[in-house]
Design a protein around this motif. Sequence first.
Motif, PDB file in Angstrom:
ATOM      1  N   SER A 113      -9.002  -4.003   1.737  1.00 46.02           N
ATOM      2  CA  SER A 113      -8.996  -2.971   2.661  1.00 46.02           C
ATOM      3  C   SER A 113      -7.541  -2.472   2.593  1.00 46.02           C
ATOM      4  O   SER A 113      -6.231  -2.921   2.670  1.00 46.02           O
ATOM      5  CB  SER A 113      -9.237  -3.648   3.913  1.00 46.02           C
ATOM      6  N   SER A 114      -7.727  -1.027   2.587  1.00 50.24           N
ATOM      7  CA  SER A 114      -6.397  -0.300   2.350  1.00 50.24           C
ATOM      8  C   SER A 114      -6.491   1.073   2.835  1.00 50.24           C
ATOM      9  O   SER A 114      -7.598   1.501   3.129  1.00 50.24           O
ATOM     10  CB  SER A 114      -5.818  -0.347   0.938  1.00 50.24           C
ATOM     11  N   LYS A 121     -11.144  -2.691  -8.678  1.00 48.87           N
ATOM     12  CA  LYS A 121     -11.878  -1.830  -9.919  1.00 48.87           C
ATOM     13  C   LYS A 121     -11.131  -2.174 -11.138  1.00 48.87           C
ATOM     14  O   LYS A 121     -11.663  -1.656 -12.068  1.00 48.87           O
ATOM     15  CB  LYS A 121     -12.127  -0.540  -9.705  1.00 48.87           C
ATOM     16  N   LYS A 153      -6.835   4.352  -2.967  1.00 47.94           N
ATOM     17  CA  LYS A 153      -7.825   3.656  -3.869  1.00 47.94           C
ATOM     18  C   LYS A 153      -8.093   4.128  -5.077  1.00 47.94           C
ATOM     19  O   LYS A 153      -8.086   3.325  -5.993  1.00 47.94           O
ATOM     20  CB  LYS A 153      -9.294   3.315  -3.172  1.00 47.94           C
ATOM     21  N   ASP A 154      -7.817   5.453  -5.361  1.00 46.24           N
ATOM     22  CA  ASP A 154      -8.041   6.060  -6.585  1.00 46.24           C
ATOM     23  C   ASP A 154      -6.899   6.536  -7.402  1.00 46.24           C
ATOM     24  O   ASP A 154      -6.775   6.877  -8.479  1.00 46.24           O
ATOM     25  CB  ASP A 154      -8.918   7.471  -6.373  1.00 46.24           C
ATOM     26  N   ALA A 160      -1.718  -2.810   3.207  1.00 44.89           N
ATOM     27  CA  ALA A 160      -3.217  -3.391   2.682  1.00 44.89           C
ATOM     28  C   ALA A 160      -3.598  -5.071   3.066  1.00 44.89           C
ATOM     29  O   ALA A 160      -2.428  -5.612   2.989  1.00 44.89           O
ATOM     30  CB  ALA A 160      -3.135  -2.955   1.187  1.00 44.89           C
ATOM     31  N   SER A 210      -4.541  -1.243  -4.068  1.00 39.53           N
ATOM     32  CA  SER A 210      -5.645  -0.706  -3.377  1.00 39.53           C
ATOM     33  C   SER A 210      -6.813  -0.610  -4.248  1.00 39.53           C
ATOM     34  O   SER A 210      -7.957  -0.712  -3.917  1.00 39.53           O
ATOM     35  CB  SER A 210      -5.166   0.892  -3.238  1.00 39.53           C
ATOM     36  N   GLY A 211      -6.587  -0.133  -5.692  1.00 39.07           N
ATOM     37  CA  GLY A 211      -7.836   0.033  -6.416  1.00 39.07           C
ATOM     38  C   GLY A 211      -8.045  -1.430  -7.468  1.00 39.07           C
ATOM     39  O   GLY A 211      -8.828  -1.398  -8.407  1.00 39.07           O
ATOM     40  N   TYR A 268     -12.335   1.183 -12.797  1.00 39.11           N
ATOM     41  CA  TYR A 268     -11.265   1.843 -12.309  1.00 39.11           C
ATOM     42  C   TYR A 268     -10.960   3.054 -13.645  1.00 39.11           C
ATOM     43  O   TYR A 268     -10.725   4.236 -13.392  1.00 39.11           O
ATOM     44  CB  TYR A 268      -9.873   1.310 -12.239  1.00 39.11           C
ATOM     45  N   PRO A 318      -7.644   4.551   2.613  1.00 36.67           N
ATOM     46  CA  PRO A 318      -8.686   4.899   1.852  1.00 36.67           C
ATOM     47  C   PRO A 318      -8.110   6.053   0.485  1.00 36.67           C
ATOM     48  O   PRO A 318      -8.622   6.074  -0.524  1.00 36.67           O
ATOM     49  CB  PRO A 318      -9.738   5.765   2.456  1.00 36.67           C
ATOM     50  N   ASP A 327       0.890  -1.127   0.006  1.00 36.29           N
ATOM     51  CA  ASP A 327       0.071   0.011   0.046  1.00 36.29           C
ATOM     52  C   ASP A 327       0.855   1.125  -0.012  1.00 36.29           C
ATOM     53  O   ASP A 327       2.080   1.211   0.238  1.00 36.29           O
ATOM     54  CB  ASP A 327      -0.986  -0.161   1.182  1.00 36.29           C
TER      55      ASP A 327
END
Lengths: 190, 698
Positions: free
Chosen positions: B586-587, B603, B592-593, B553, B599-600, B636, B589, B527
Amino acid sequence: MPSPLIDRSSGKMLPRSLARLLLVFLLGYGLVMPQRSALAQPALEYQVKAAFIYNFLAFTHWPGNGAQVINLCLYGEDHFGQEIDKLQNKSVGARPIKVLRSNDPEQLKQCQAVFFSQPVNDNLTGIMRSLSGKPILTLTDHANAISKGAIINMNLIDEKIVFEINLGSARKSGLDISSKLLQLAVKVHQ
Amino acid sequence: MKISGYFTWLFFRIRLVKLIGLRAFAVKLLVIAVLTDLTGMAAAQGNSATGNQLLGLSLEELMDIKVTTVSRRPQKLSEVASAVFVITQDDIRRSGVTNIPDALRMAPGVQVDRLGTDKWAVSIRGFTGRFANKLQVLIDGRSVYNPIFSGTLWEQQDTLMEDIERIEVIRGPAATVWGINAVNGVINIITKKAADTQGTLLTAGGGSFEQGFVSARYGGKMNEDTPFRVYAKGFARHHTDAPSGASNRDQWQSGRGGFRIDHHRGNDQFTLQGDIFANAIGDTYDKSVISLQSSPTNNVRGQNEGGNIRFRWDRTLSEQSSILLQTYYDRVRYQMSPLFSFDTESFDVDAQHRFSLWDRHDITWGGNYRLYHSKVFENGFIKLTPQDRTNHVYSGFIRDDITLIPNRLYFNLGTRLDHNDFTGLEIQPSARLAWTPDTENTLWLSVSRAVRTPARAENDATLDFLQFGNAPGLPPLPFPLKAVFQGSHSFQSEKLLAYEAGYRHRFSPQASVDISGFVNDYSELRDFSLGGFTLNTGLPRQIITSVLTDNSAAALTYGFELSGDWKPTQNWRLQGNYSFIDMRISSNPLTKDFDPSVSGADKVTPQHRISLRSNYDLSDKLDINLWLRYISNIAYYNLPGYVTADAKVSYRPAKNIELYVVGQNLFSRNHQELAPDFIPSIPAVIPRGVYGGIQIRF
């Protein structure tokens, strides 16, 4: 250049996992020990080749009525062990198969089929030549053997056994090879 | 059972073995089948040594039995209880694929996305990306692992497609057998033996995207026991376009050549094999992301070249006992200024010994040493400290294939101990159980642990070229945010505990299904965390933040793959598969993007994938092959799901000549499959393509 970062996690992981592993191993052996039986493992390759040879005999027609018994002779080193002897209990049509081992080129002339278990060298080419024209099915399992006079040659391709047929030699010998074999052969040499 | 059930059982075995292509497994099972059933029959009939059960098989059935000697690939034995899919040479030929990653699209559970002409992302069961790092990829036993990011650069992995015997795709961890990085799966590319590539093969063709290709191979014999082959190939592929329509200037020219010599002497089998290659490639970078304005971002051309040489020695000590020694050296130079230039070399020695113990145990143990040397050239973007580094990995492993109940229940237990320079000792055990209650069914279960050891980049790298106009998850910023990625010396291995189960059912010799399910529990995944924010006082004005690598993560993924194989008639074969995956990550937040790799990743992974292939032989001379694929959306990158199809028509006017036409990605003019990560290349749309070719063998 070795890295300075070594062995951070080793200290605690090893003993517990090892102990667990040992335990599972012991359990595994405990489970199976009482059941073991003596199994000898023959070479599958030659088991399959023996089955092929049986089919070759079954799909070949010898001229005339011929001898009642089909003499299947093995020349050279024997890789089959007992696998080939199992053909002895079999018959082709009404003709029983007899398995003989012989390294005497003269004796081979009494055979209906001969399997040469070694690469066809100069010496063997001579022997094969002496058999050509006679109603003897010459079998080999080495590349290039066809060009040296063998009638059916087995090869290992993609882990499977395939065979090629020299139809010209077969005809010269007066042997009639079934179209079934010709269809399945990877190559038919005229 | 015994006698009547025997043959169906045997046929199922043969079929199964064909399906999963495990040689040693075949031999063992067949031998065990034959022998134990013989024992049973002998008892039943009171007739000992009735003989070879294979004598009852037809020629066609005999021709279907795999017979390779037990010793050849002992490690396969343990793979019985795993999700294995085999892509055969026939599959490759009929699919019309021109490269290895595209061939992998045929396997269930594998996500293959083309990112450009020369770039692919390949992963199994999630966590994909150009630098996907949880796969072990081997070509003829040579690990094609890049130590800088612990993944595979697919543009460098190629050979004559016609010389590939098969590609084995193992889903799920197989680290006990295949070593570090075999976390989500193993891709094992196996080329034909020299004896199977005798004669001359010439191929040439070209088309729209596959602009032109030519290859030649010659196989001969140095003497009766020493077959060899040499090959050379070259191709030119067109560039891809950006979604905007502009050229990505990633046209690709490649040349490659190699040889293989096999030598057989008594109980010994030797192989010497080598390849060299050179690629000319290109790229276009996203200007808005690269913070150094002075650098060129489009029309960046580069090249990579490399070579490898491998020697392998197999000695069969007896039917149950064999040793294997293998060593190779592999070297690659990659130059893609200004972003990405490095040299890597690896050297590997592997030794294995296999023997049977008390009849029911088949034990394989061995050791492995691998050396990686890599040098990343200084540039303004990626910096590795130290620049030049040598790493060593020492491994030992043992595994045991135990026949609990002959013909019915098999248990496989093993572990691998690896020592690497970053995290020290890693333990990767596995336990697998296979149950064949009858001739039609196989059920298997497994639990295994695997780790993905740190890559050099995660330890040593600083990436300070990425800037974001707007940081995802943060309020609007007055200045662009420049992210300085920083590797960490305390980065740990990523860990996986995997629970798998599978079931295979055979309806008839013409129809079978295979379903595998998994629950993967990942911990200590990579992460990123954000450090403090500082304002750059110079120009350009930027807010600088450091992005630190850590192991905070975790993920839980589950899914299943269903595949079926059906031959409705002699000349028609249908193969289909469906893959489903759900990922819970779970990472941090914030990451995520902007982190598609972990992390993402949920997606980035399409939940549903379908592949359907139809191979139809109109006659001996003409075959028509169709391949339909569906991939669901990738949230994503806002990519919609798509359906596409490939088709190949082959015509053989004479035995030695094949003419063919291939259409690829037929259903739309182009489509985007994924987007590049880490290296900010402009995403590409993959065009429809048509090419034709001729192949001559003599």
